[in-house]
Design a protein around this motif. Structure first.
Motif, PDB file in Angstrom:
ATOM      1  N   GLY A 157       0.795  -1.213   0.000  1.00 59.90           N
ATOM      2  CA  GLY A 157       0.000   0.000   0.000  1.00 59.90           C
ATOM      3  C   GLY A 157       0.829   1.264   0.000  1.00 59.90           C
ATOM      4  O   GLY A 157       2.040   1.260  -0.185  1.00 59.90           O
ATOM      5  N   THR A 158       0.161   2.375   0.252  1.00 64.69           N
ATOM      6  CA  THR A 158       0.767   3.688   0.081  1.00 64.69           C
ATOM      7  C   THR A 158       1.959   3.919   0.985  1.00 64.69           C
ATOM      8  O   THR A 158       2.926   4.569   0.614  1.00 64.69           O
ATOM      9  N   TYR A 159       1.920   3.403   2.199  1.00 65.83           N
ATOM     10  CA  TYR A 159       3.042   3.636   3.118  1.00 65.83           C
ATOM     11  C   TYR A 159       3.556   2.309   3.662  1.00 65.83           C
ATOM     12  O   TYR A 159       3.783   2.133   4.853  1.00 65.83           O
ATOM     13  N   GLY A 160       3.751   1.367   2.755  1.00 60.85           N
ATOM     14  CA  GLY A 160       4.223   0.043   3.130  1.00 60.85           C
ATOM     15  C   GLY A 160       5.731  -0.053   3.152  1.00 60.85           C
ATOM     16  O   GLY A 160       6.470   0.927   3.022  1.00 60.85           O
ATOM     17  N   LEU A 161       6.226  -1.272   3.309  1.00 64.07           N
ATOM     18  CA  LEU A 161       7.653  -1.524   3.433  1.00 64.07           C
ATOM     19  C   LEU A 161       8.441  -1.056   2.216  1.00 64.07           C
ATOM     20  O   LEU A 161       9.568  -0.551   2.352  1.00 64.07           O
ATOM     21  N   THR A 162       7.889  -1.244   1.029  1.00 65.79           N
ATOM     22  CA  THR A 162       8.659  -0.957  -0.184  1.00 65.79           C
ATOM     23  C   THR A 162       9.133   0.485  -0.252  1.00 65.79           C
ATOM     24  O   THR A 162      10.340   0.737  -0.358  1.00 65.79           O
ATOM     25  N   PRO A 163       8.254   1.492  -0.193  1.00 60.34           N
ATOM     26  CA  PRO A 163       8.766   2.863  -0.263  1.00 60.34           C
ATOM     27  C   PRO A 163       9.483   3.316   0.999  1.00 60.34           C
ATOM     28  O   PRO A 163      10.516   3.984   0.921  1.00 60.34           O
ATOM     29  N   VAL A 164       8.946   2.947   2.162  1.00 64.37           N
ATOM     30  CA  VAL A 164       9.508   3.476   3.411  1.00 64.37           C
ATOM     31  C   VAL A 164      10.899   2.913   3.683  1.00 64.37           C
ATOM     32  O   VAL A 164      11.846   3.659   3.970  1.00 64.37           O
ATOM     33  N   LEU A 165      11.066   1.600   3.593  1.00 63.05           N
ATOM     34  CA  LEU A 165      12.386   1.030   3.835  1.00 63.05           C
ATOM     35  C   LEU A 165      13.320   1.266   2.648  1.00 63.05           C
ATOM     36  O   LEU A 165      14.545   1.250   2.809  1.00 63.05           O
ATOM     37  N   GLY A 166      12.740   1.510   1.476  1.00 64.49           N
ATOM     38  CA  GLY A 166      13.578   1.882   0.338  1.00 64.49           C
ATOM     39  C   GLY A 166      14.306   3.183   0.586  1.00 64.49           C
ATOM     40  O   GLY A 166      15.496   3.325   0.287  1.00 64.49           O
ATOM     41  N   MET A 167      13.608   4.167   1.158  1.00 62.91           N
ATOM     42  CA  MET A 167      14.276   5.449   1.418  1.00 62.91           C
ATOM     43  C   MET A 167      15.010   5.430   2.758  1.00 62.91           C
ATOM     44  O   MET A 167      15.938   6.217   2.970  1.00 62.91           O
ATOM     45  N   TYR A 168      14.627   4.537   3.682  1.00 60.48           N
ATOM     46  CA  TYR A 168      15.358   4.403   4.936  1.00 60.48           C
ATOM     47  C   TYR A 168      16.733   3.796   4.692  1.00 60.48           C
ATOM     48  O   TYR A 168      17.681   4.078   5.418  1.00 60.48           O
ATOM     49  N   TYR A 214       7.776  11.092   6.654  1.00 53.04           N
ATOM     50  CA  TYR A 214       8.610  10.453   5.643  1.00 53.04           C
ATOM     51  C   TYR A 214      10.016  11.034   5.648  1.00 53.04           C
ATOM     52  O   TYR A 214      11.006  10.322   5.494  1.00 53.04           O
ATOM     53  N   THR A 215      10.098  12.357   5.806  1.00 57.37           N
ATOM     54  CA  THR A 215      11.402  13.009   5.838  1.00 57.37           C
ATOM     55  C   THR A 215      12.244  12.509   7.001  1.00 57.37           C
ATOM     56  O   THR A 215      13.455  12.311   6.875  1.00 57.37           O
ATOM     57  N   GLN A 216      11.615  12.288   8.153  1.00 52.91           N
ATOM     58  CA  GLN A 216      12.336  11.723   9.296  1.00 52.91           C
ATOM     59  C   GLN A 216      12.982  10.390   8.924  1.00 52.91           C
ATOM     60  O   GLN A 216      14.148  10.129   9.246  1.00 52.91           O
ATOM     61  N   LEU A 217      12.234   9.542   8.244  1.00 54.96           N
ATOM     62  CA  LEU A 217      12.745   8.216   7.881  1.00 54.96           C
ATOM     63  C   LEU A 217      13.840   8.329   6.832  1.00 54.96           C
ATOM     64  O   LEU A 217      14.863   7.644   6.912  1.00 54.96           O
ATOM     65  N   PHE A 218      13.658   9.173   5.849  1.00 57.20           N
ATOM     66  CA  PHE A 218      14.653   9.340   4.792  1.00 57.20           C
ATOM     67  C   PHE A 218      15.955   9.906   5.351  1.00 57.20           C
ATOM     68  O   PHE A 218      17.053   9.476   4.985  1.00 57.20           O
ATOM     69  N   GLN A 219      15.846  10.865   6.269  1.00 57.89           N
ATOM     70  CA  GLN A 219      17.023  11.536   6.806  1.00 57.89           C
ATOM     71  C   GLN A 219      17.547  10.904   8.097  1.00 57.89           C
ATOM     72  O   GLN A 219      18.511  11.386   8.675  1.00 57.89           O
ATOM     73  N   HIS A 220      16.911   9.844   8.563  1.00 61.49           N
ATOM     74  CA  HIS A 220      17.306   9.161   9.796  1.00 61.49           C
ATOM     75  C   HIS A 220      17.259  10.108  10.999  1.00 61.49           C
ATOM     76  O   HIS A 220      18.187  10.188  11.799  1.00 61.49           O
ATOM     77  N   ASN A 221      16.130  10.817  11.070  1.00 65.81           N
ATOM     78  CA  ASN A 221      15.824  11.643  12.240  1.00 65.81           C
ATOM     79  C   ASN A 221      14.517  11.171  12.863  1.00 65.81           C
ATOM     80  O   ASN A 221      13.683  11.982  13.269  1.00 65.81           O
ATOM     81  N   VAL A 222      14.316   9.865  12.940  1.00 66.49           N
ATOM     82  CA  VAL A 222      13.024   9.314  13.333  1.00 66.49           C
ATOM     83  C   VAL A 222      12.751   9.588  14.816  1.00 66.49           C
ATOM     84  O   VAL A 222      13.603   9.337  15.673  1.00 66.49           O
ATOM     85  N   LEU A 223      11.565  10.109  15.091  1.00 71.97           N
ATOM     86  CA  LEU A 223      11.113  10.339  16.456  1.00 71.97           C
ATOM     87  C   LEU A 223      10.146   9.240  16.862  1.00 71.97           C
ATOM     88  O   LEU A 223       9.513   8.606  16.007  1.00 71.97           O
TER      89      LEU A 223
END
Length: 478
Positions: A84-95, A108-117
């Motif tokens: 789906g829209t926010y599944g493993l494929t896009p999220v872990l792809g950019m993580y 999403y920016t937090q995950l991409f930039q490794h600033n996850v809260l």
């Protein structure tokens, strides 16, 4: 390859919860079954007699149990971490190092930039939806076992499929969060006060569930022509993956061999991700209404620049060898109107929004992974020739010559590199590979300025601690 981030913000929609749930997403049995039956218009609708609990009606009729299970698969496709829209494929792809992110959604920016809260709403939704699915699977297990109407074969199939779902979702949770609760009951009072279980015990429970699932599903006709229902082969595919993760090489190789002997690879790369692909082990059916094909295609295919949300990283593109047919068949490109910027995207799924029929389903397990799983296990078993043979099957299909790797270390590196170009943008395989091989820091530390070694685990959502302090402590670094 020049890449510039545009200023177009993509608005993301998140499903509103059907009911207020407890920390692990649990509902009383009457309400969860109502949810299961109401979740998708394609499923059987049952009007229960007013003097009988809906749950009793469900488990006294095989068609409605099938609908309850089908709605679990529907929720996997539409909500939460699986697809789906926010599944493993896009999220872990950019993580990891597969995708660049061009949007401005804060989570999403937090995950991409490794600033996850720890209050990241994507992570919270993954957690709650995962335990909602687990609760639904447990409810089905409890109901079909207690039913005195279902036939023995029906009970075996329904329980086996629900056990697989429970194991599968827990396998994702433990890979993402580390120590997690392993939930086997529908008692919400008990589930409200659970503690996190050590990872090794979580894997032991996953293996136990999958072994029981296989025993129940073997010998029963559960094979669906379009591979949309989990059967004993799918459970074996997950179990082979789990054994790889816990480094039980002999059992990994044995299970992968069963699947390799039972299925065939597609020879045509353009057919691998079609809904009729012969190498598909399990896939999630597309919607009859919208989208008629996969959300992965809608997410990944760049229609215009500016306007893109994701693009493949230069680092990933640089891994493809000269002559690799996957670069031609599974990677697309788009340029801006001035031809000054060209971005590349995952083009495994090709049918987007404009199709009038379903051509592609979201594939979760396919045979190519099993060749690479067995190759890796064989290296550790000192079967160098067997490992090279398995690796070459995947390389040759992609138009590449046999591997030149001969030593154990060289072969392991070659297999991980092959996994990267074969399984890119598929359910976070790249991230899980970096994590399990202890390569996340050395790879991502060089390209992610905010990388910390503690980022190999995501944070437990902070609201869960407020509801159940027994989930403490938080993962390190958050």
């Amino acid at each position: 390859m020049k890449k510039v981030k545009n200023n177009k913000n993509r608005k993301l929609a998140f499903p509103a919860p059907f009911l207020r749930c407890d920390p692990l997403g649990h509902y009383p049995i009457l309400l969860v079954v109502m949810f299961l039956l109401m979740g998708c218009s394609d499923f059987v609708e049952v009007e229960a007699p007013k003097n009988i609990l809906i749950s009793e009606t469900v488990f006294n009729d095989s068609a409605t149990v099938e609908s309850a299970l089908a709605n679990l698969y529907y929720d996997m496709r539409e909500q939460g971490m699986v697809a789906g829209t926010y599944g493993l494929t896009p999220v872990l792809g950019m993580y990891s190092d597969e995708l660049d992110y061009y949007g401005f959604n804060a989570d999403y920016t937090q995950l991409f930039q490794h600033n996850v809260l720890s209050n990241n709403t994507i992570i919270l939704d993954w957690w709650k939806q995962a335990y909602h699915l687990i609760y639904g699977a447990n409810d089905i297990i409890k109901g079909v076992v207690a039913s005195d109407v279902l036939t023995p074969d029906e009970t075996k199939v329904f329980k086996g499929q629900a056990l697989f779902v429970r194991a599968y979702i827990h396998s994702l949770l433990v890979s993402l969060f580390g120590d997690v609760p392993y939930i086997k009951t529908t008692d919400y009072r008990e589930n409200n006060i659970v503690s996190r279980m050590p990872q090794i015990e979580v894997y032991e429970n996953i293996i136990s569930d999958l072994e029981e699932s296989i025993a129940l599903l073997e010998g029963v006709d559960t094979i669906s022509p379009d591979r949309v229902l989990p059967d004993d082969f799918v459970a074996k595919a997950l179990l082979a993956r789990v054994y790889l993760y816990v480094q039980n090489w002999e059992k990994t190789a044995s299970l992968a061999t069963v699947l390799i002997n039972a299925f065939q690879l597609e020879t045509d790369l353009d057919r691998v991700f079609l809904k009729g692909s012969q190498e598909t082990l399990w896939q999630l059916r597309a919607d009859a209404d919208f989208p008629k094909n996969t959300r992965e295609a809608v997410q990944m295919i760049i229609q215009t620049i500016p306007g893109q949300t994701y693009a493949l990283t230069d680092d990933l593109l640089g891994v493809f060898e000269n002559g690799d047919l996957r670069l031609d068949h599974w990677v697309g490109s788009q340029s801006d109107s001035d031809n000054t910027i060209t971005l590349y995207y995952a083009h495994k799924y090709k049918a987007g929004l404009n199709e009038t029929e379903s051509l592609e389903y979201s594939i979760l397990f396919r045979l190519a992974e099993q060749f690479l799983i067995r190759a890796e296990a064989r290296v550790h078993m000192e079967d160098i020739l067997g490992a090279r043979t398995d690796l070459d099957v995947i390389r040759n299909r992609a138009g590449l010559p046999n591997t030149t790797a001969n030593t154990e270390n060289d072969l392991l590196e070659a297999i991980l590199r092959e996994r990267r170009v074969e399984l890119f943008t598929e359910q976070g395989h790249r991230w899980f590979d970096l994590k399990r091989t202890d390569n996340a820091g050395s790879i991502l530390g060089a390209i992610k300025p905010n990388w910390q070694e503690t980022h190999t685990l995501l944070p437990i959502p902070e609201t869960e601690f407020e509801a159940n302090p027994k989930l403490l402590p938080q993962n390190p670094g958050y």
